[in-house]
Design a protein around this motif. Structure first.
Motif, PDB file in Angstrom:
ATOM      1  N   LYS A  52       0.836  -1.217   0.000  1.00  0.00           N
ATOM      2  CA  LYS A  52       0.000   0.000   0.000  1.00  0.00           C
ATOM      3  C   LYS A  52       0.861   1.253   0.000  1.00  0.00           C
ATOM      4  O   LYS A  52       0.557   2.221  -0.693  1.00  0.00           O
ATOM      5  N   ARG A  53       1.929   1.235   0.782  1.00  0.00           N
ATOM      6  CA  ARG A  53       2.824   2.389   0.818  1.00  0.00           C
ATOM      7  C   ARG A  53       3.548   2.565  -0.519  1.00  0.00           C
ATOM      8  O   ARG A  53       3.646   3.681  -1.035  1.00  0.00           O
ATOM      9  N   LEU A  54       4.062   1.480  -1.072  1.00  0.00           N
ATOM     10  CA  LEU A  54       4.854   1.579  -2.297  1.00  0.00           C
ATOM     11  C   LEU A  54       4.003   1.916  -3.515  1.00  0.00           C
ATOM     12  O   LEU A  54       4.504   2.534  -4.468  1.00  0.00           O
ATOM     13  N   GLN A  55       2.740   1.535  -3.505  1.00  0.00           N
ATOM     14  CA  GLN A  55       1.861   1.869  -4.630  1.00  0.00           C
ATOM     15  C   GLN A  55       1.652   3.375  -4.760  1.00  0.00           C
ATOM     16  O   GLN A  55       1.227   3.855  -5.800  1.00  0.00           O
ATOM     17  N   GLN A  56       1.975   4.122  -3.736  1.00  0.00           N
ATOM     18  CA  GLN A  56       1.847   5.578  -3.752  1.00  0.00           C
ATOM     19  C   GLN A  56       3.074   6.253  -4.361  1.00  0.00           C
ATOM     20  O   GLN A  56       3.075   7.469  -4.545  1.00  0.00           O
ATOM     21  N   LEU A  79       9.496  -6.210  -6.485  1.00  0.00           N
ATOM     22  CA  LEU A  79       8.863  -5.070  -7.121  1.00  0.00           C
ATOM     23  C   LEU A  79       9.608  -4.760  -8.405  1.00  0.00           C
ATOM     24  O   LEU A  79      10.722  -5.232  -8.627  1.00  0.00           O
ATOM     25  N   ARG A  80       8.939  -3.958  -9.236  1.00  0.00           N
ATOM     26  CA  ARG A  80       9.571  -3.472 -10.457  1.00  0.00           C
ATOM     27  C   ARG A  80       9.936  -2.009 -10.247  1.00  0.00           C
ATOM     28  O   ARG A  80       9.163  -1.233  -9.697  1.00  0.00           O
ATOM     29  N   TYR A  81      11.120  -1.674 -10.708  1.00  0.00           N
ATOM     30  CA  TYR A  81      11.646  -0.318 -10.595  1.00  0.00           C
ATOM     31  C   TYR A  81      11.663   0.311 -11.981  1.00  0.00           C
ATOM     32  O   TYR A  81      12.283  -0.218 -12.905  1.00  0.00           O
ATOM     33  N   ASP A  82      10.971   1.444 -12.120  1.00  0.00           N
ATOM     34  CA  ASP A  82      10.934   2.168 -13.383  1.00  0.00           C
ATOM     35  C   ASP A  82      11.789   3.426 -13.229  1.00  0.00           C
ATOM     36  O   ASP A  82      11.381   4.403 -12.591  1.00  0.00           O
ATOM     37  N   ALA A  83      12.979   3.383 -13.799  1.00  0.00           N
ATOM     38  CA  ALA A  83      13.953   4.466 -13.645  1.00  0.00           C
ATOM     39  C   ALA A  83      13.447   5.799 -14.191  1.00  0.00           C
ATOM     40  O   ALA A  83      13.893   6.861 -13.745  1.00  0.00           O
ATOM     41  N   ILE A 177      12.766   4.844  -0.181  1.00  0.00           N
ATOM     42  CA  ILE A 177      12.520   4.889  -1.627  1.00  0.00           C
ATOM     43  C   ILE A 177      12.039   6.274  -2.030  1.00  0.00           C
ATOM     44  O   ILE A 177      12.478   6.840  -3.043  1.00  0.00           O
ATOM     45  N   GLY A 178      11.150   6.866  -1.225  1.00  0.00           N
ATOM     46  CA  GLY A 178      10.690   8.219  -1.506  1.00  0.00           C
ATOM     47  C   GLY A 178      11.830   9.229  -1.466  1.00  0.00           C
ATOM     48  O   GLY A 178      11.900  10.144  -2.303  1.00  0.00           O
ATOM     49  N   LYS A 179      12.722   9.074  -0.514  1.00  0.00           N
ATOM     50  CA  LYS A 179      13.881   9.965  -0.401  1.00  0.00           C
ATOM     51  C   LYS A 179      14.784   9.830  -1.620  1.00  0.00           C
ATOM     52  O   LYS A 179      15.263  10.828  -2.165  1.00  0.00           O
ATOM     53  N   ILE A 180      14.999   8.594  -2.058  1.00  0.00           N
ATOM     54  CA  ILE A 180      15.839   8.370  -3.243  1.00  0.00           C
ATOM     55  C   ILE A 180      15.186   9.008  -4.463  1.00  0.00           C
ATOM     56  O   ILE A 180      15.862   9.648  -5.280  1.00  0.00           O
ATOM     57  N   GLN A 181      13.873   8.846  -4.574  1.00  0.00           N
ATOM     58  CA  GLN A 181      13.180   9.449  -5.713  1.00  0.00           C
ATOM     59  C   GLN A 181      13.346  10.971  -5.701  1.00  0.00           C
ATOM     60  O   GLN A 181      13.610  11.585  -6.738  1.00  0.00           O
ATOM     61  N   LYS A 182      13.212  11.570  -4.549  1.00  0.00           N
ATOM     62  CA  LYS A 182      13.324  13.015  -4.407  1.00  0.00           C
ATOM     63  C   LYS A 182      14.708  13.514  -4.810  1.00  0.00           C
ATOM     64  O   LYS A 182      14.867  14.592  -5.390  1.00  0.00           O
ATOM     65  N   HIS A 183      15.753  12.735  -4.516  1.00  0.00           N
ATOM     66  CA  HIS A 183      17.127  13.160  -4.755  1.00  0.00           C
ATOM     67  C   HIS A 183      17.788  12.392  -5.914  1.00  0.00           C
ATOM     68  O   HIS A 183      19.015  12.433  -6.049  1.00  0.00           O
ATOM     69  N   ALA A 184      16.986  11.727  -6.730  1.00  0.00           N
ATOM     70  CA  ALA A 184      17.535  10.854  -7.775  1.00  0.00           C
ATOM     71  C   ALA A 184      18.453  11.616  -8.741  1.00  0.00           C
ATOM     72  O   ALA A 184      19.495  11.105  -9.131  1.00  0.00           O
ATOM     73  N   GLY A 185      18.062  12.809  -9.125  1.00  0.00           N
ATOM     74  CA  GLY A 185      18.877  13.579 -10.058  1.00  0.00           C
ATOM     75  C   GLY A 185      20.282  13.826  -9.542  1.00  0.00           C
ATOM     76  O   GLY A 185      21.258  13.731 -10.290  1.00  0.00           O
ATOM     77  N   ALA A 186      20.376  14.090  -8.248  1.00  0.00           N
ATOM     78  CA  ALA A 186      21.695  14.342  -7.650  1.00  0.00           C
ATOM     79  C   ALA A 186      22.506  13.054  -7.487  1.00  0.00           C
ATOM     80  O   ALA A 186      23.728  13.110  -7.384  1.00  0.00           O
ATOM     81  N   LEU A 187      21.822  11.904  -7.468  1.00  0.00           N
ATOM     82  CA  LEU A 187      22.511  10.625  -7.271  1.00  0.00           C
ATOM     83  C   LEU A 187      23.093  10.059  -8.567  1.00  0.00           C
ATOM     84  O   LEU A 187      23.945   9.175  -8.525  1.00  0.00           O
ATOM     85  N   ILE A 188      22.625  10.537  -9.692  1.00  0.00           N
ATOM     86  CA  ILE A 188      23.089   9.996 -10.975  1.00  0.00           C
ATOM     87  C   ILE A 188      24.578  10.228 -11.119  1.00  0.00           C
ATOM     88  O   ILE A 188      25.077  11.344 -10.928  1.00  0.00           O
ATOM     89  N   GLY A 189      25.300   9.159 -11.408  1.00  0.00           N
ATOM     90  CA  GLY A 189      26.739   9.229 -11.610  1.00  0.00           C
ATOM     91  C   GLY A 189      27.566   9.110 -10.361  1.00  0.00           C
ATOM     92  O   GLY A 189      28.779   9.069 -10.419  1.00  0.00           O
TER      93      GLY A 189
END
Length: 190
Positions: A52-56, A79-83, A177-189
């Protein structure tokens, strides 16, 4: 884990093995069976909550149970991860970021029909003796599995022990996971 680090479960070198349990090990294990029902119930309860949490979270697609299925052992939570919903953050970096947040996660299997042990078997002296070159060539061409080829690169797995914690532990996973999504752009590379 295959011993190479990185949370990968791929890289099989043979098609299987037989791990027979000893009588002593079976005796020890049998005393643990009294815990099985409680642990299974906890995993199911936590998996439902985590789902339920991850579906959000856009880009996270928990595995679903098919209609009519009433129970799931949850030896793995998949789960499936959609980059594309994570600024294009590659799955390997997503897994690394999860582990940095204290959430052990794995990338699961590669498509098993592509594993090296199959080709090793086909090239073995025994197979070359039993089967013609044409038969072996035909076999190599047959195992086309488009669904695993598409799904395996998106897979993220949590081991069963992850689901034995409490609701706060499930919240920690979803929050990471939410935190990673929020900061994903900065994590690239990184």
């Amino acid at each position: 884990n295959n011993g190479r680090g990185g949370g990968s479960l791929s890289g099989y070198v043979r098609n299987g093995s037989n791990h027979r349990i000893t009588e002593f090990q079976a005796s020890l294990l049998s005393t643990q069976l009294s815990r099985l029902a409680g642990q299974a119930a906890a995993r199911e309860r936590n998996a439902q909550y985590l789902t339920k949490r991850l579906q959000q979270i856009p880009g996270i697609l928990p595995a679903r149970m098919y209609p009519g299925v009433t129970r799931n052992a949850y030896h793995l939570y998949m789960l499936r991860y959609d980059a594309s919903h994570f600024s294009g953050l590659p799955r390997a970096q997503f897994l690394k970021a999860l582990r940095a947040e204290g959430v052990p996660a794995y990338d699961g299997y590669t498509p098993l029909n592509k594993e090296a042990y199959l080709e090793n078997t086909l090239q073995s002296r025994a197979f070359r003796r039993i089967y013609s070159a044409a038969a072996l060539k035909s076999y190599r061409a047959r195992p086309h599995c488009p669904v695993p080829a598409r799904l395996c690169p998106e897979a993220v797995w949590f081991g069963q022990t992850m689901l034995l914690g409490g609701t706060q532990d499930m919240d920690d996973i979803a929050d990471a996971i939410g935190k990673i999504q929020k900061h994903a752009g900065a994590l690239i590379g990184k």
